[in-house]
Enzyme design. Structure first.
Site, PDB file in Angstrom:
ATOM      1  N   HIS A  61       0.616  -1.171   0.030  1.00 52.57           N
ATOM      2  CA  HIS A  61       0.055   0.049   0.114  1.00 52.57           C
ATOM      3  C   HIS A  61       0.888   1.247  -0.097  1.00 52.57           C
ATOM      4  O   HIS A  61       1.837   1.196   0.625  1.00 52.57           O
ATOM      5  CB  HIS A  61      -0.959  -0.136   1.039  1.00 52.57           C
ATOM      6  CG  HIS A  61      -0.360   0.314   2.533  1.00 52.57           C
ATOM      7  ND1 HIS A  61      -0.274   1.566   3.054  1.00 52.57           N
ATOM      8  CD2 HIS A  61      -0.234  -0.596   3.405  1.00 52.57           C
ATOM      9  CE1 HIS A  61       0.053   1.350   4.174  1.00 52.57           C
ATOM     10  NE2 HIS A  61       0.405   0.187   4.609  1.00 52.57           N
ATOM     11  N   ASP A 174       5.654   2.891   6.914  1.00 53.48           N
ATOM     12  CA  ASP A 174       4.315   2.015   6.710  1.00 53.48           C
ATOM     13  C   ASP A 174       3.701   2.988   5.781  1.00 53.48           C
ATOM     14  O   ASP A 174       3.003   3.866   6.103  1.00 53.48           O
ATOM     15  CB  ASP A 174       3.753   1.995   8.017  1.00 53.48           C
ATOM     16  CG  ASP A 174       2.396   1.256   8.106  1.00 53.48           C
ATOM     17  OD1 ASP A 174       2.086   0.734   6.921  1.00 53.48           O
ATOM     18  OD2 ASP A 174       1.623   1.242   9.088  1.00 53.48           O
ATOM     19  N   GLU A 203      -5.174   1.683   2.137  1.00 50.93           N
ATOM     20  CA  GLU A 203      -5.101   0.509   3.149  1.00 50.93           C
ATOM     21  C   GLU A 203      -5.328   1.023   4.439  1.00 50.93           C
ATOM     22  O   GLU A 203      -6.027   0.316   5.341  1.00 50.93           O
ATOM     23  CB  GLU A 203      -3.782  -0.121   2.684  1.00 50.93           C
ATOM     24  CG  GLU A 203      -3.566  -1.380   3.704  1.00 50.93           C
ATOM     25  CD  GLU A 203      -2.957  -1.010   5.360  1.00 50.93           C
ATOM     26  OE1 GLU A 203      -2.959  -2.010   5.859  1.00 50.93           O
ATOM     27  OE2 GLU A 203      -2.752  -0.006   5.690  1.00 50.93           O
ATOM     28  N   ASP A 226       4.497  -5.233   3.914  1.00 54.08           N
ATOM     29  CA  ASP A 226       3.934  -4.307   4.825  1.00 54.08           C
ATOM     30  C   ASP A 226       5.145  -4.453   5.848  1.00 54.08           C
ATOM     31  O   ASP A 226       6.322  -4.982   5.704  1.00 54.08           O
ATOM     32  CB  ASP A 226       2.606  -4.572   5.489  1.00 54.08           C
ATOM     33  CG  ASP A 226       1.954  -3.201   5.500  1.00 54.08           C
ATOM     34  OD1 ASP A 226       2.304  -2.205   6.121  1.00 54.08           O
ATOM     35  OD2 ASP A 226       0.602  -3.047   5.399  1.00 54.08           O
TER      36      ASP A 226
END
Length: 342
Positions: A61, A174, A203, A226
């Site tokens: 993402h 992230d 996401e 991730d």
């Protein structure tokens, strides 16, 4: 390292991932046979394999947590809402950039009632984001409305720093780390399979892009790339977060206590075998906490076998996350070898 720095510093709050799309497109234009962006904003880079060979999707993402302009008061202060999971206490006195739709980006600072005029009871409580505001220096509402508009996205200002021991610090690790891994795997993989490198959108606000793109591609196998909580700093018990930085990627066996993904044995064994046979360090994780794009992907259509591989990262969902580039490299190696073994 320069690519990781660029990914970290680029803005991309959920729903506004265009700059990350541009980076991925640039990096993969000479690697992929086809690059497209779908109606949700997901970017899909296809590296074609042989006919009747398996299809594999790598999903990372692109979005980061952030804020959005909700209201402008009469004195020109910005009232905001949060986008994604944000701990209120980390917002206090942060500098931010409002990505204005009516002009240049605007720098602001998050303020609140000062401690000098708060009661003892108030001082002992965490200030909620609804009691904060952003000061952009405007003298009144009219001036502020010439600078920003309701709905403008807001990112946190941060630096990118190289730490000792091949570690890095920055915002949005992230999941710009996952984007980096996805691109590097697509560059290195040598397989008869067709591989889709996908940057997914939104996401952090509901796994939205992963739902639509996995329906479109319907791959035979998928990996969500991730980050995961690294439990190697003060304040965390070993059994609360046993995965640690520097010991390789985390192969997720379950997340959200099974409400997210419960990884199929076939996918788990594929990843473990790739690690064991190629001397790649990895860790196994069973998580009570959050989830990833893998949850949305594995429930698509008739079900898609899906694995989740995450880089241990400290201080997730803050502007100052820290991870190991050695773990990033071993994540790339693990996924690459797993795909090559198909």
């Amino acid at each position: 390292m320069e690519l990781m720095k660029e990914l970290s510093l680029a803005p991309g709050v959920s729903g506004s991932e265009e700059e990350i799309v541009n980076i991925i497109t640039r990096e993969l234009k000479d690697v992929a046979d086809k690059i497209e962006t779908d109606s949700m904003g997901n970017v899909i880079a296809t590296k074609k394999g042989q006919k009747k060979a398996p299809t594999v999707m790598l999903a990372a993402h692109m979005d980061e947590i952030g804020l959005m302009v909700k209201y402008i008061d009469d004195n020109g202060f910005i009232i905001f809402t949060t986008i994604g999971g944000i701990n209120d206490q980390m917002l206090m006195n942060q500098t931010v950039t409002i990505h204005s739709t009516v002009g240049e980006p605007v720098v602001g600072v998050i303020g609140s009632k000062p401690p000098h005029v708060t009661s003892p009871e108030e001082r002992n409580k965490i200030v909620k984001y609804k009691d904060m505001f952003i000061d952009i220096g405007a003298k009144d509402k009219e001036e502020a409305e010439k600078m920003v508009k309701i709905g403008d996205k807001i990112t946190f200002n941060s630096i990118f720093a190289e730490y000792p021991n091949n570690r890095v610090m920055g915002k949005a690790l992230d999941n710009r780390v996952g984007c980096y891994v996805m691109m590097e795997v697509l560059k290195r993989v040598d397989t008869r399979a067709t591989v889709y490198g996908v940057g997914t959108v939104q996401e952090e606000v509901g796994l939205k892009g992963a739902k639509t793109v996995s329906f479109k591609l319907n791959p035979d196998l998928a990996f969500a790339l991730d980050v995961t909580l690294s439990g190697d700093h003060p304040g965390i018990k070993k059994d609360e977060a046993p995965v640690v930085m520097g010991e390789g990627p985390a192969v997720i066996l379950a997340d959200a206590s099974g409400r997210g993904i419960l990884t199929q044995d076939s996918v788990k064994n594929l990843l473990i075998k790739a690690g064991d046979e190629n001397d790649i360090p990895y860790q196994l994780e069973v998580s009570d906490g959050g989830t990833t794009d893998g949850t949305a992907i594995h429930l698509t259509r008739e079900g898609i076998p899906t694995g989740v591989v995450s880089v241990p990262t400290r201080y997730i969902h803050t502007p100052v996350s820290v991870c190991s580039m050695d773990d990033v490299e071993n994540t790339i190696r693990l996924i690459t070898e797993a795909i090559n073994s198909l």
